[in-house]
Design a protein around this motif. Structure first.
Motif, PDB file in Angstrom:
ATOM      1  N   UNK A  23       0.828  -1.200   0.000  1.00 54.41           N
ATOM      2  CA  UNK A  23       0.000   0.000   0.000  1.00 54.41           C
ATOM      3  C   UNK A  23       0.867   1.257   0.000  1.00 54.41           C
ATOM      4  N   UNK A  24       0.261   2.379  -0.414  1.00 52.91           N
ATOM      5  CA  UNK A  24       1.005   3.622  -0.604  1.00 52.91           C
ATOM      6  C   UNK A  24       0.234   4.808  -0.031  1.00 52.91           C
ATOM      7  N   UNK A  25       0.811   5.975  -0.183  1.00 51.91           N
ATOM      8  CA  UNK A  25       0.157   7.218   0.227  1.00 51.91           C
ATOM      9  C   UNK A  25       0.509   8.312  -0.770  1.00 51.91           C
ATOM     10  N   UNK A  26      -0.310   9.352  -0.802  1.00 50.67           N
ATOM     11  CA  UNK A  26      -0.040  10.477  -1.692  1.00 50.67           C
ATOM     12  C   UNK A  26      -1.198  11.444  -1.729  1.00 50.67           C
ATOM     13  N   UNK A  27      -0.916  12.647  -2.178  1.00 52.18           N
ATOM     14  CA  UNK A  27      -1.916  13.714  -2.254  1.00 52.18           C
ATOM     15  C   UNK A  27      -2.708  13.566  -3.546  1.00 52.18           C
ATOM     16  N   UNK A  28      -3.958  13.141  -3.423  1.00 57.83           N
ATOM     17  CA  UNK A  28      -4.810  12.895  -4.592  1.00 57.83           C
ATOM     18  C   UNK A  28      -5.056  14.172  -5.391  1.00 57.83           C
ATOM     19  N   UNK A  29      -5.261  15.274  -4.697  1.00 57.46           N
ATOM     20  CA  UNK A  29      -5.496  16.547  -5.382  1.00 57.46           C
ATOM     21  C   UNK A  29      -4.282  16.953  -6.219  1.00 57.46           C
ATOM     22  N   UNK A  30      -3.113  16.864  -5.617  1.00 55.68           N
ATOM     23  CA  UNK A  30      -1.885  17.227  -6.322  1.00 55.68           C
ATOM     24  C   UNK A  30      -1.662  16.309  -7.524  1.00 55.68           C
ATOM     25  N   UNK A  31      -1.889  15.010  -7.333  1.00 52.88           N
ATOM     26  CA  UNK A  31      -1.756  14.049  -8.426  1.00 52.88           C
ATOM     27  C   UNK A  31      -2.681  14.405  -9.582  1.00 52.88           C
ATOM     28  N   UNK A  32      -3.948  14.679  -9.268  1.00 54.15           N
ATOM     29  CA  UNK A  32      -4.940  14.946 -10.311  1.00 54.15           C
ATOM     30  C   UNK A  32      -4.606  16.214 -11.073  1.00 54.15           C
ATOM     31  N   UNK A  33      -4.178  17.244 -10.352  1.00 52.34           N
ATOM     32  CA  UNK A  33      -3.797  18.500 -11.017  1.00 52.34           C
ATOM     33  C   UNK A  33      -2.638  18.285 -11.990  1.00 52.34           C
ATOM     34  N   UNK A  34      -1.640  17.552 -11.560  1.00 49.92           N
ATOM     35  CA  UNK A  34      -0.468  17.353 -12.418  1.00 49.92           C
ATOM     36  C   UNK A  34      -0.770  16.416 -13.581  1.00 49.92           C
ATOM     37  N   UNK A  35      -1.603  15.403 -13.346  1.00 49.63           N
ATOM     38  CA  UNK A  35      -1.968  14.523 -14.452  1.00 49.63           C
ATOM     39  C   UNK A  35      -2.831  15.275 -15.469  1.00 49.63           C
ATOM     40  N   UNK A  36      -3.680  16.180 -14.999  1.00 53.20           N
ATOM     41  CA  UNK A  36      -4.503  16.980 -15.912  1.00 53.20           C
ATOM     42  C   UNK A  36      -3.621  17.860 -16.795  1.00 53.20           C
ATOM     43  N   UNK A  37      -2.569  18.414 -16.230  1.00 48.94           N
ATOM     44  CA  UNK A  37      -1.636  19.214 -17.037  1.00 48.94           C
ATOM     45  C   UNK A  37      -0.990  18.354 -18.122  1.00 48.94           C
ATOM     46  N   UNK A  38      -0.592  17.143 -17.775  1.00 53.40           N
ATOM     47  CA  UNK A  38      -0.002  16.234 -18.752  1.00 53.40           C
ATOM     48  C   UNK A  38      -1.026  15.817 -19.806  1.00 53.40           C
ATOM     49  N   UNK A  39      -2.267  15.604 -19.372  1.00 52.87           N
ATOM     50  CA  UNK A  39      -3.315  15.232 -20.316  1.00 52.87           C
ATOM     51  C   UNK A  39      -3.601  16.374 -21.286  1.00 52.87           C
ATOM     52  N   UNK A  40      -3.613  17.601 -20.769  1.00 51.59           N
ATOM     53  CA  UNK A  40      -3.834  18.766 -21.642  1.00 51.59           C
ATOM     54  C   UNK A  40      -2.722  18.881 -22.677  1.00 51.59           C
ATOM     55  N   UNK A  41      -1.491  18.541 -22.276  1.00 50.78           N
ATOM     56  CA  UNK A  41      -0.368  18.575 -23.223  1.00 50.78           C
ATOM     57  C   UNK A  41      -0.538  17.523 -24.318  1.00 50.78           C
ATOM     58  N   UNK A  42      -1.302  16.480 -24.022  1.00 49.71           N
ATOM     59  CA  UNK A  42      -1.581  15.455 -25.031  1.00 49.71           C
ATOM     60  C   UNK A  42      -2.788  15.800 -25.896  1.00 49.71           C
ATOM     61  N   UNK A  43      -3.433  16.942 -25.592  1.00 51.86           N
ATOM     62  CA  UNK A  43      -4.559  17.378 -26.397  1.00 51.86           C
ATOM     63  C   UNK A  43      -5.915  17.275 -25.744  1.00 51.86           C
ATOM     64  N   UNK A  44      -5.980  16.797 -24.507  1.00 49.61           N
ATOM     65  CA  UNK A  44      -7.268  16.731 -23.817  1.00 49.61           C
ATOM     66  C   UNK A  44      -7.770  18.151 -23.546  1.00 49.61           C
ATOM     67  N   UNK A  45      -9.022  18.391 -23.873  1.00 52.63           N
ATOM     68  CA  UNK A  45      -9.633  19.705 -23.666  1.00 52.63           C
ATOM     69  C   UNK A  45     -10.444  19.677 -22.386  1.00 52.63           C
ATOM     70  N   UNK A  46     -10.242  20.666 -21.517  1.00 53.14           N
ATOM     71  CA  UNK A  46     -10.989  20.764 -20.270  1.00 53.14           C
ATOM     72  C   UNK A  46     -11.942  21.957 -20.341  1.00 53.14           C
ATOM     73  N   UNK A  47     -13.205  21.704 -20.065  1.00 52.26           N
ATOM     74  CA  UNK A  47     -14.210  22.773 -19.974  1.00 52.26           C
ATOM     75  C   UNK A  47     -14.611  22.914 -18.508  1.00 52.26           C
ATOM     76  N   UNK A  48     -14.100  23.948 -17.848  1.00 51.64           N
ATOM     77  CA  UNK A  48     -14.440  24.205 -16.455  1.00 51.64           C
ATOM     78  C   UNK A  48     -15.566  25.238 -16.371  1.00 51.64           C
TER      79      UNK A  48
END
Length: 419
Positions: A196-221
């Protein structure tokens, strides 16, 4: 293929990432101004496949009756908020409290959770993503010999699923978590889950979203999802505050709000919002703080080290979709932490609450919707959204792409409720 993902929590963002990895055009829609601002924001911080256990278990009804009479109960039901959806959820939960159902449900949960941890490991190696993570295991802390004895049933299921574990005496606990030294007299034993592990889910999601946007994922907030529009056997659009949006396929990842979104198109999801709380406090003394993450079995409270912060999370409160912060729930979190550790300034702690989307059998709903051919579901992860996020996202992306999945997936879909 163009895919619209409804929801930008950790489940929606991981799904978008894996879809983009497989070459799809992806658009993510959320009413919030950014990702992971609801249930994913300040959860307990645990990636805990070995601790993946359904609430529905033999003996739960008796335990629940005792809990409800305790001031610091891990389960809270507010009589003023009893509703038909709550009663339906609790009835289905009780139907899953047999030994056979528990074995089946825990086996499913361990399968998707272990797979998800492996997907997270691979994602870290691929991208170098950082999120205050640590891979030092989890310890379930027992205060009584009765709790130690009860753990043997879980150890049997862990062994059957090839999940490593270690039953610890008090000295063994302190070897891994020396910050518990002052609490030695309160401990009877512990179950360590080294995977088992630990980590900040919010921080993970924010950084993965940045990587996804770099791959072309469009976010509509800041975009309100008003309705999913259906005709015959397919979804033909999503009505939003920014107009009608269309795609070839749609993924519902709206957590506790998923049933409300699908009710108008006559698709029922067996999901109920179970409210949880957390405190995030600054670290003040490393010697009296956790090294990694522990679970206090008595109060069902998780205590996790996230860099220079301590996250304390727990409580299952059934009050519908209400988000009021309850003072007595804060007392329970503070009590569990103070009896076990020190080393954090609770007077400066940030108090938070979120709604966990729970299914009666504890297993998330990952797969096709059944009724509508181009509507896919990734929801109902309960307290384990962070634990199961990467595996659920990869699994669903594979199914949408028509690929063979890495693990058996048919019994994770909504169809299991029709068996």
């Amino acid at each position: 293929m163009k895919v619209i993902v409804l929801g930008a929590g950790v489940i929606g963002v991981t799904t978008a990432w894996y879809l983009a990895e497989q070459g799809h055009e992806v658009e993510v829609i959320d009413r919030q101004p950014g990702v992971a601002l609801e249930t994913s924001y300040a959860n307990a911080g645990q990636v805990s496949p070995g601790y993946s256990t359904p609430w529905a278990m033999p003996g739960l009804p008796l335990k629940a009756m005792k809990w409800l009479m305790s001031k610091h109960s891990p389960l809270v039901v507010r009589p003023a908020y009893v509703s038909v959806p709550m009663i339906r959820f609790m009835t289905r939960l009780l139907e899953n409290c047999s030994s056979h159902a528990y074995d089946v449900n825990k086996g499913r949960m361990l399968r998707i959770a272990e797979y998800s941890r492996d997907c997270l490991t691979a994602l870290r190696a691929q991208t170098g993503i950082e999120y205050d993570g640590s891979q030092k295991g989890l310890i379930q802390l027992f205060r009584t010999e009765k709790q130690v004895a009860a753990a043997h049933e879980d150890m049997r299921l862990l062994a059957e699923s090839d999940v490593p574990y270690e039953l610890l005496d008090v000295d063994g606990i302190l070897k891994y978590e020396p910050g518990l030294t002052a609490a030695r007299g309160r401990l009877a034993g512990g179950l360590r889950l080294p995977g088992d592990e630990a980590g900040d889910c919010f921080l993970f999601t924010c950084r993965l979203a940045e990587m996804a946007a770099a791959k072309g994922v469009k976010f509509r907030f800041r975009t309100q999802i008003e309705a999913v529009e259906a005709a015959a056997e397919n979804i033909y659009g999503v009505r939003t505050s920014e107009g009608r949006l269309t795609a070839d396929a749609y993924v519902l990842a709206l957590g506790s709000y998923s049933p409300r979104m699908l009710k108008p198109i006559e698709l029922e999801l067996p999901i109920y919002p179970v409210k949880g709380y957390s405190l995030t406090a600054p670290l003040t003394d490393e010697k009296r703080a956790p090294v990694s993450t522990v679970n206090d079995e008595t109060y069902k409270v998780a205590i996790t080290r996230l860099g220079d912060r301590i996250r304390i999370g727990g409580t299952a409160e059934l009050t519908g979709w209400r988000l009021r912060l309850s003072p007595d729930r804060r007392e329970t979190l503070e009590l569990s932490f103070s009896e076990m550790f020190g080393g954090a300034d609770l007077t400066k702690a940030r108090y938070w609450t979120g709604l966990r989307p729970c299914t009666p059998d504890g297993t998330p709903i990952v797969g096709p919707s059944g009724r509508y051919g181009n509507l896919w579901l990734n929801t109902g992860h309960g307290t384990l959204g962070w634990t199961m996020a990467c595996g659920s996202g990869k699994l669903l992306a594979d199914r949408i792409s028509g690929r063979r999945t890495d693990i058996p997936a048919l019994d994770l879909s909504l169809d299991r409720y029709n068996d």
